[in-house]
Design an enzyme around this catalytic site. Structure first.
Site, PDB file in Angstrom:
ATOM      1  N   GLU A 140      33.183  29.763  34.077  1.00 32.95           N
ATOM      2  CA  GLU A 140      34.389  30.470  33.631  1.00 32.95           C
ATOM      3  C   GLU A 140      34.611  30.264  32.141  1.00 32.95           C
ATOM      4  O   GLU A 140      34.886  29.142  31.696  1.00 32.95           O
ATOM      5  CB  GLU A 140      35.632  29.952  34.370  1.00 32.95           C
ATOM      6  CG  GLU A 140      36.887  30.660  33.909  1.00 32.95           C
ATOM      7  CD  GLU A 140      38.183  30.044  34.430  1.00 32.95           C
ATOM      8  OE1 GLU A 140      39.227  30.708  34.320  1.00 32.95           O
ATOM      9  OE2 GLU A 140      38.157  28.906  34.928  1.00 32.95           O
ATOM     10  N   GLU A 239      46.204  32.877  39.530  1.00 35.45           N
ATOM     11  CA  GLU A 239      46.287  31.647  38.746  1.00 35.45           C
ATOM     12  C   GLU A 239      47.267  31.869  37.593  1.00 35.45           C
ATOM     13  O   GLU A 239      46.883  32.119  36.462  1.00 35.45           O
ATOM     14  CB  GLU A 239      44.898  31.244  38.206  1.00 35.45           C
ATOM     15  CG  GLU A 239      44.932  29.866  37.560  1.00 35.45           C
ATOM     16  CD  GLU A 239      43.609  29.447  36.943  1.00 35.45           C
ATOM     17  OE1 GLU A 239      42.826  28.789  37.643  1.00 35.45           O
ATOM     18  OE2 GLU A 239      43.357  29.770  35.772  1.00 35.45           O
TER      19      GLU A 239
END
Length: 267
Positions: A140, A239
Site C-alpha cells: 500500500e 478506513e
C-alpha cells in the site's frame, strides 16, 4: 455488474466502543459482512475469530505488525510469522506488508536504491511464506505529504514497479483512494491502469479523512460506479475517521446499498 462489497475497518470505525469484539458486533449489526483490522495483535486470535463468527463477519485484511514504534519502524521485519499465524486463525486471506520508513534525517533519493533492494528481498521471502499458506500479500502506497513523510512507498507507480520486479502472483497492490488522491490525483486513469493488480481498496474523503459522504474533494458515487464498471471484485475497506457517531455516519453506505437493492440488517 456486481455491487461493491464493503469491509468495516475496525481500527478506525466505532472508536466509541472499547475493544475489537464490541466493534465486530457493531459492524455486523450495521449491515457489514466483512471487516479488517490493521493490528489485531492485542487480542488472542482465537477469541477474535469467535467474535467475528458470532457477528457474521468475514475478516478480509490485517497488517504486518508495525515494529518498534519508539524507533518509528513500519516494516516487515520479524512480524511476518505473527501476521501469518493471525491470518490463519482468523481465516483472513490478505496481509498488508508494511514497507518501512526512510530513516530520520536521511536523504530519500540517496537511500531509495538500497531500501528498495532490501524491500525486494523481504518481499520475495514473504511471497514464498504466504504462498505456502495460500495467502496474498498487499503493498500500500501511503502519502508522504500529510500522513507519513518518512514512509518509503508513496505512489502507485513506485509500488507497481516493485511488484513487477518481484514478479510473484500472490503479491498485489492495495489502493487507498485517500493516499492516491493526495499524492497523484488522476484517480480515473490510475484506477483503470492499476486495477488488474489491485487486491484491495480503501476509502476516505480528502483532505479530512472523514466518511465518503462528508465534504471534500472526492465524489464517491462516481468512483464506486467506476470500480463497478471496471469489474473490481475485491473488498472496499472503510478506513476513515468518523466525523461523529459511526452508525449515523454510515448514511452514505446505506444510500449505496439502497440504490443497489442490497438486503441488509439495520441497527
Amino acid at each position: 455488474m456486481a455491487p461493491l462489497r464493503f469491509s468495516a475497518n475496525l481500527s478506525w470505525l466505532f472508536p466509541e466502543l472499547p475493544d475489537l469484539p464490541a466493534r465486530l458486533r457493531a459492524a455486523g449489526s450495521s449491515g457489514f459482512e466483512a471487516a479488517e483490522v490493521a493490528w489485531p495483535y492485542a487480542e488472542p486470535p482465537e477469541a477474535l475469530a469467535r467474535a467475528a463468527r458470532a457477528a457474521g463477519l468475514q475478516l478480509v485484511l490485517i497488517n504486518t505488525p508495525p515494529g518498534d514504534q519508539e524507533k518509528r519502524e513500519m516494516g516487515l521485519g520479524e512480524g511476518l510469522e505473527q501476521a501469518v499465524l493471525y491470518a490463519k486463525a482468523l481465516g483472513c486471506p490478505r496481509i498488508h506488508l508494511m514497507a518501512g520508513r526512510v530513516p530520520q534525517g536521511a536523504d530519500r533519493a540517496a537511500v531509495t536504491g538500497e531500501m528498495e533492494t532490501v524491500f525486494l528481498e523481504n518481499l520475495r521471502y514473504a511471497a514464498g511464506v504466504l504462498a505456502q499458506e495460500n495467502l496474498v500479500g498487499l503493498l500500500e502506497p501511503i502519502n508522504t505529504r500529510i500522513t507519513d513523510p518518512q514512509y518509503f512507498l508513496d505512489t502507485p507507480q513506485q509500488a507497481a514497479a516493485i511488484l513487477q520486479k518481484v514478479g510473484r502472483p500472490n503479491l498485489q497492490l492495495q489502493m487507498d483512494i485517500f493516499h492516491w488522491q493526495i499524492m497523484d490525483g488522476n484517480l480515473t486513469g490510475n484506477i483503470r491502469e492499476f486495477l488488474p493488480i489491485i487486491g484491495h481498496v480503501q476509502v476516505a474523503q480528502v483532505p479530512g479523512r472523514g466518511e465518503p459522504g462528508s465534504p471534500g474533494e472526492l465524489h464517491f458515487p462516481y468512483l464506486f460506479q467506476l470500480l463497478e464498471d471496471e469489474g473490481y471484485q475485491g473488498f472496499v475497506g472503510c478506513e476513515y475517521q468518523p466525523q461523529g457517531d459511526t452508525v449515523e455516519g454510515l448514511s452514505w453506505l446505506r444510500s449505496y446499498w439502497d440504490k443497489r437493492g442490497h438486503p441488509r440488517v439495520v441497527q
